[in-house]
Design an enzyme around this catalytic site. Structure first.
Site, PDB file in Angstrom:
ATOM      1  N   VAL A  75       6.932  29.535 -11.726  1.00  0.00           N
ATOM      2  CA  VAL A  75       8.294  30.005 -11.948  1.00  0.00           C
ATOM      3  C   VAL A  75       9.100  28.751 -12.264  1.00  0.00           C
ATOM      4  O   VAL A  75       9.248  27.871 -11.412  1.00  0.00           O
ATOM      5  CB  VAL A  75       8.857  30.721 -10.706  1.00  0.00           C
ATOM      6  N   SER A  76       9.577  28.649 -13.486  1.00  0.00           N
ATOM      7  CA  SER A  76      10.229  27.414 -13.930  1.00  0.00           C
ATOM      8  C   SER A  76      11.481  27.132 -13.134  1.00  0.00           C
ATOM      9  O   SER A  76      12.066  28.012 -12.494  1.00  0.00           O
ATOM     10  CB  SER A  76      10.568  27.507 -15.421  1.00  0.00           C
TER      11      SER A  76
END
Length: 413
Positions: A75-76
């Site tokens: 998850v950036s």
């Protein structure tokens, strides 16, 4: 996954609001519609193995690693997602494609496009695609996002709407821009992609211009690399064992044996540029981009190990910029400042090979030009993407990067 308890949900709400306030204060979130999307999507539900505090920190959350322990899905970081969404121009009623799934970013996109819009999310990894599908369903986005397991090199495939996607957002580091991405982009759409340019990592927003794409905005950040048919290629040359290595793109050539012999000879020229750096100044990405835009050949891919520093091959253990010509190599180095200047360090050039004096001065001159020409704070190149078969005489002036599926032209104003 069970729903949050009342206390957990309240704690997550507080942390989410704090994160949004920080992103707005820094300018990462610039619009109310994007702030509302970040407020609506429970980020922690898409990072179930992380604590709530970790989920709402402004950092990436790794969700899968390969057999060697390297991250292959995450998850950036929120600031990156916010900037990419802003760059995409995504709005209500639009049709959007995400390449590289995880669930959270697709949910943000769904909130922005609303009930009249459409979001397709593609990932090559079956585990990642299934996990994204499950998490989107558990958080109420099952009817708003369609997740497909496929190679993102080919975009949305049969799910591409008539007229193309209004926004395509790539969330994996790409070495190239495949024809499917430009071909599936709507006439006034935007493609946002983390693109590798001679070793620098740039997030670029592209629009159509005639028969090619042209960049209209950028920011800097690196992602996990793409897999499938658009994975990174190139080759790495060991110049002095594993202590000094140079990685070349597919279209770059070098005389490996001659460069190794040059470094092994220990006959070196060092030029100090008089250009100072302050500790934690953050100017090096600007310098790297300047060099790859104005010097050919050039790559920001020379890696010096800690042992290379001990051996005197480099002043720092870092990936830095290099240029070469035949059997001569020149690359950036650094030393503690010996002058009364404002910086903590001084940039220099080490060069090996028969033309080391000439090549060292050439690279040093480029560094000085960056410093004196008003480029130090930021370098804003224009990147154009052309079909791979475009003849060189039909390309505009600039540095040409010939990839497997495209030709990029990097130029400065």
């Amino acid at each position: 996954m069970s729903a949050d308890t009342t206390d957990e949900a309240a704690h997550a709400d507080v942390l989410r609001k704090k994160l949004i306030d920080e992103l707005r204060e820094r300018g990462d979130i610039g619009t109310d519609k994007l702030a509302a999307a970040f407020a609506a999507v429970p980020r922690h539900r898409f990072a179930p193995r992380a604590s709530v505090e970790e989920a709402y920190a402004d950092d990436a959350v790794i969700t899968k690693r390969n057999e060697r322990g390297h991250p292959i899905s995450s998850v950036s970081a929120p600031w990156v997602q916010a900037r990419m969404l802003e760059l995409s121009g995504l709005g209500p009623g639009m049709r959007a494609l995400e390449i590289g799934s995880g669930g959270y970013n697709a949910a943000l996109m769904a909130e922005v496009v609303g009930a009249g819009g459409e979001v397709v999310s593609v990932d090559i990894d079956q585990d990642v695609a299934e996990r994204a599908t499950e998490l989107l369903a558990e958080t109420g986005y099952a009817d708003m996002v369609r997740v497909v397991c496929a190679d993102g090199t080919y975009g949305g495939g049969e799910l591409t709407p008539e007229g193309g996607f209004d926004a395509i957002i790539v969330t994996a580091q790409a070495p190239d821009v495949p024809p499917a991405w430009s071909g599936q982009l709507a006439e006034k759409g935007r493609l946002v992609v983390p693109l590798s340019l001679r070793g620098t990592r740039q997030i670029l927003a592209f629009e159509r211009e005639g028969g090619h794409l042209v960049s209209r905005g950028r920011t800097e950040c690196g992602f996990v690399g793409m897999r499938g048919d658009n994975r990174h290629g190139g080759r790495t040359i060991d110049l002095s064992g594993e202590d000094l290595r140079l990685t070349l793109d597919d279209d770059q050539r070098a005389d490996t044996d001659a460069l190794r012999s040059a470094v092994a000879s220990s006959r070196r020229t060092t030029v100090w540029t008089g250009v100072d750096l302050r500790a934690n100044e953050g100017a090096l990405p600007s310098l790297d981009l300047w060099l790859i835009s104005t010097l050919e050949p050039c790559a920001r891919t020379l890696h010096a190990s800690p042992k290379a520093v001990e051996r005197g091959l480099s002043g720092w253990s870092i990936i830095t910029a290099a240029t070469w010509d035949g059997g001569t190599l020149a690359y950036l180095t650094i030393r503690s400042n010996t002058t009364d200047g404002p910086g903590d360090f001084e940039l220099g050039v080490h060069a090996y090979g028969p033309d080391r004096e000439t090549l060292a001065e050439r690279l040093a001159d480029r560094v000085r030009a960056w410093d004196s020409g008003g480029h130090r704070g930021s370098v804003e190149p224009t990147v154009r993407v052309y079909p791979r078969a475009t003849p060189y005489d039909r390309l505009p002036p600039g540095q040409v990067i010939t990839n497997r599926r495209s030709r990029l032209v990097v130029s400065l104003p």
